[in-house]
Design an enzyme around this catalytic site. Structure first.
Site, mmCIF file in Angstrom:
data_model
loop_
_atom_site.group_PDB
_atom_site.id
_atom_site.type_symbol
_atom_site.label_atom_id
_atom_site.label_comp_id
_atom_site.label_asym_id
_atom_site.label_seq_id
_atom_site.Cartn_x
_atom_site.Cartn_y
_atom_site.Cartn_z
ATOM 1 N N LEU A 100 40.157 19.762 68.020
ATOM 2 C CA LEU A 100 39.344 20.857 68.264
ATOM 3 C C LEU A 100 40.137 22.221 68.634
ATOM 4 O O LEU A 100 41.320 22.049 69.144
ATOM 5 C CB LEU A 100 38.341 20.690 69.254
ATOM 6 N N ASP A 101 39.649 23.217 68.052
ATOM 7 C CA ASP A 101 40.699 24.415 68.586
ATOM 8 C C ASP A 101 40.233 24.679 70.008
ATOM 9 O O ASP A 101 39.658 24.296 70.625
ATOM 10 C CB ASP A 101 39.725 25.689 67.756
ATOM 11 N N ALA A 102 41.099 25.589 70.408
ATOM 12 C CA ALA A 102 41.268 26.166 71.588
ATOM 13 C C ALA A 102 40.047 26.513 72.459
ATOM 14 O O ALA A 102 39.662 26.113 73.571
ATOM 15 C CB ALA A 102 42.506 27.003 71.993
ATOM 16 N N HIS A 183 39.966 24.720 60.532
ATOM 17 C CA HIS A 183 39.056 25.531 61.010
ATOM 18 C C HIS A 183 37.525 25.646 60.039
ATOM 19 O O HIS A 183 36.878 26.405 59.769
ATOM 20 C CB HIS A 183 39.367 27.202 60.963
#
Length: 230
Positions: A100-102, A183
């Site tokens: 997962l993204d930050a 993304h």
């Protein structure tokens, strides 16, 4: 599994020490000296270090409720690694199955079993991931049909695989998809003229997030086996 990884998983040696032992011809695989750290070994191989047969520790399977401003990496970067939240031994042997993204929160699965991870992340296996999405603008009803048919992402030749979009409110969605492109969720909504302002993963396959933010637990045997192909 790589030979150097197997040695780390069956001894107290770190990767550098394991590779040194291999280079020094201290490691036998099926009674033959192997000096290549990347040599692939399997469960039925007999692996010896200094004439002692090694047995790898059992694989581990965990879920973690990832907070925002943490990263799905084994090392800290601009943000700290989410693995810092685990208070268990040999954390360096673990990896995250599906990142997962930050700024994204929610369910991440963690393991040291590479083949198990492959079953989760390979799009052809159809493992569903469910996200709760907050948007900057109201969404139109017809967008659900676009998601079901596939979205043309910028820089991609093919449409995304069919995804299910459930409208919870004009600016809040529940999205189910089986891919994990870079993304992807943010790019899908951008392609239909909207912007993601919050993103939270609620479920992977049959495993639902059921711990508080920053907390973790081991998966049950049934949960682990739900990702294993027959």
């Amino acid at each position: 599994m790589r030979l150097d990884k197997f040695i780390c998983k069956s001894t107290a040696l770190n990767k550098e020490q394991a590779r040194l032992a291999i280079a020094n011809s201290d490691v036998l695989v099926n009674e033959l000296i192997v000096v290549e750290p990347a040599f692939q070994v399997h469960e039925n191989n007999i692996i010896m270090l200094n004439k002692k047969v090694l047995t790898a520790r059992s694989f581990r399977y965990l879920l973690l409720h990832k907070p925002a401003n943490t990263i799905c990496s084994n090392v800290d970067e601009i943000y700290p690694s989410a693995l810092n939240l685990l208070d268990i031994e040999h954390v360096s042997e673990l990896h995250i199955a599906g990142r997962l993204d930050a700024d994204t929160t929610g369910l991440i699965l963690i393991t040291d079993d590479g083949r198990w991870t492959f079953n989760i992340t390979l799009p052809n296996n159809g493992c569903e991931k469910v996200y709760r999405v907050g948007l900057s603008r109201d969404i139109k009803e017809e967008v659900t049909t676009q998601f079901k048919q596939g979205i043309q992402l910028q820089g991609e030749e093919k449409l995304t695989l069919p995804a299910t979009l459930e409208i919870l409110s004009p600016k809040e969605m529940r999205l189910t998809l089986t891919e994990g492109k870079f993304h992807q969720v943010k790019r899908m909504f951008s392609a239909v003229g909207n912007r993601v302002i919050s993103l939270h993963r609620e479920k992977i396959g049959h495993v639902t997030l059921d711990v508080e933010e920053g907390q973790w637990r081991y998966l049950t045997l049934q949960e682990v086996q739900s990702f294993c192909k027959e």
